[in-house]
Write an enzyme that holds these catalytic residues in place. Structure first.
Site, PDB file in Angstrom:
ATOM      1  NE  ARG A   1      37.145  48.578  48.893  1.00  7.40           N
ATOM      2  CZ  ARG A   1      37.154  49.393  49.950  1.00  7.40           C
ATOM      3  NH1 ARG A   1      38.116  50.270  50.090  1.00  7.40           N
ATOM      4  NH2 ARG A   1      36.201  49.324  50.858  1.00  7.40           N
TER       5      ARG A   1
ATOM      6  CB  ALA B   1      23.710  50.082  46.612  1.00 10.31           C
ATOM      7  NE  ARG B   2      23.837  47.101  52.885  1.00  8.23           N
ATOM      8  CZ  ARG B   2      24.830  46.404  52.372  1.00  8.23           C
ATOM      9  NH1 ARG B   2      24.763  45.984  51.106  1.00  8.23           N
ATOM     10  NH2 ARG B   2      25.888  46.108  53.094  1.00  8.23           N
TER      11      ARG B   2
ATOM     12  CD  GLU C   1      18.332  42.135  51.256  1.00  9.84           C
ATOM     13  OE1 GLU C   1      19.239  41.517  51.860  1.00  9.84           O
ATOM     14  OE2 GLU C   1      18.551  42.947  50.351  1.00  9.84           O
TER      15      GLU C   1
ATOM     16  CG  HIS D   1      21.977  40.714  49.683  1.00  8.51           C
ATOM     17  ND1 HIS D   1      21.621  41.624  50.640  1.00  8.51           N
ATOM     18  CD2 HIS D   1      23.267  41.001  49.385  1.00  8.51           C
ATOM     19  CE1 HIS D   1      22.642  42.428  50.917  1.00  8.51           C
ATOM     20  NE2 HIS D   1      23.657  42.054  50.160  1.00  8.51           N
ATOM     21  CB  ILE D   2      23.530  35.845  45.375  1.00 10.52           C
ATOM     22  CG1 ILE D   2      22.872  36.213  44.034  1.00 10.52           C
ATOM     23  CG2 ILE D   2      22.581  35.031  46.243  1.00 10.52           C
ATOM     24  CD1 ILE D   2      22.567  34.999  43.154  1.00 10.52           C
TER      25      ILE D   2
END
Length: 334
Positions: free
Chosen positions: A160, A240-241, A270, A288-289
């Site tokens: 998606r 992603a990660r 993190e 990470h926003i």
């Protein structure tokens, strides 16, 4: 008596209000993540658990939670949860897809454009007073960045979010390449996207956007060997990660000019600090926003609540991750 749900971090109030109609709700109010020992204590009498990516939900947690029947992850990804172990125990696992797709895709483009056009460098130049001190109002060679319109974008992971990134790329007149575990023929037709093996995609792309889940196969997928395949003018964007990218290899690539720049919203650990990486000017960093809009986060909160309410009513939750768990235990707290 209402079943008890424990929420490991305060989520938007719309989700909590929904849950309070059906559950006894307890929320960990501290801004910091819940200490492991307190989490293990809290789950002892918990029927349902709402978790963040920062919590490791594994056998130890399940052993401490004899009443636990469902874990609702406030995220699309669920690599923080031992889903296989949950399934064996008849514990349902849900996530929050769909509602944060557009916000995250928008942020991928925020990072891409900010990195390509050196926005953070330019902002610092103005704020610090250096522009005024230098006394040069405009110069043909000042802060030259990378063209975006009409270039080639390579999207790694074409779910998606990856497809939403591609839709935006169409507006920039870009050639769209993608890599995924399987061909997406409908999306290829709709978006004019071309499938490429990963190494070919890296060689051909001016911008590479990572949008894959973290798995054994994707861990350090972008390593030194693959970074060397990219164009020296290319920019890497990771939404992603963090562990999809080998950070040490990326630092080397950025310092030695194997690639032109990177935009990172995720990191191997993190919260994170990497002195060498953070000193580089050709990288744009965010904490990470990707999904941090009012609409997305409220949508996530509502979806968490609706998953738990459906389960309580004996229904299969809308975004159940481990579908096979239905064969182990029927939904509901009975």
């Amino acid at each position: 008596m209402k079943p008890k749900v424990f929420i490991t971090r305060r989520i938007p109030e719309n989700g909590i209000e929904l849950l309070r109609k059906h559950f006894e709700v307890e929320v960990w109010e501290d801004e910091h993540e819940i200490p492991r020992e307190i989490l293990l204590e809290k789950v002892i009498d918990t029927d349902a658990l709402v978790t963040m990516l920062s919590e490791r939900i594994d056998r130890e947690v399940f052993d401490s939670a004899p009443k636990l029947r469902i874990v609702a992850n406030y995220a699309v990804g669920y690599d923080n949860i031992d889903v296989e172990e949950a399934t064996k125990r008849g514990i349902y696992v849900t996530n929050t897809p769909y509602v944060l797709t557009n916000a995250t895709a928008d942020f991928a483009w925020t990072l891409l454009l900010a990195t390509a056009r050196r926005l953070v460098e330019a902002d610092n130049f103005v704020r610090s007073g250096e522009w005024k001190r230098k006394g040069v109002a405009w110069h043909p060679l000042m802060f030259l960045g990378r063209d975006v319109y009409g270039k080639t974008i390579g999207i790694v992971g074409f779910g998606r979010i990856g497809q939403a990134v591609a839709k935006r790329a169409k507006g920039f007149g870009m050639r769209i390449l993608y890599n995924a575990r399987s061909r997406k023929l409908g999306a290829e037709k709709e978006l004019g996207a071309e499938f490429r093996p990963l190494d070919e995609l890296l060689r051909e792309s001016d911008f590479v956007v990572l949008a894959v889940p973290l798995t054994k196969e994707t861990y350090h997928m972008i390593n030194e060997e693959r970074l060397k395949l990219m164009k020296p003018t290319a920019i890497l964007v990771n939404i992603a990660r963090g562990k999809v990218v080998d950070t040490e290899a990326l630092v080397k690539a950025l310092k030695e000019g194997w690639i032109a720049g990177a935009g990172l919203d995720v990191f191997e650990e993190e919260p994170y600090y990497h002195e060498e990486l953070f000193k580089l000017e050709n990288v744009v960093l965010a904490p990470h926003i990707g999904s941090a809009t009012f609409g997305a986060r409220e949508g996530m909160a509502e979806l968490v609540a609706r998953n738990l309410i459906a389960f309580k009513n004996g229904e299969v939750p809308p975004t159940l991750v481990n579908r096979e768990v239905v064969e182990v235990r029927k939904p509901g707290f009975e």
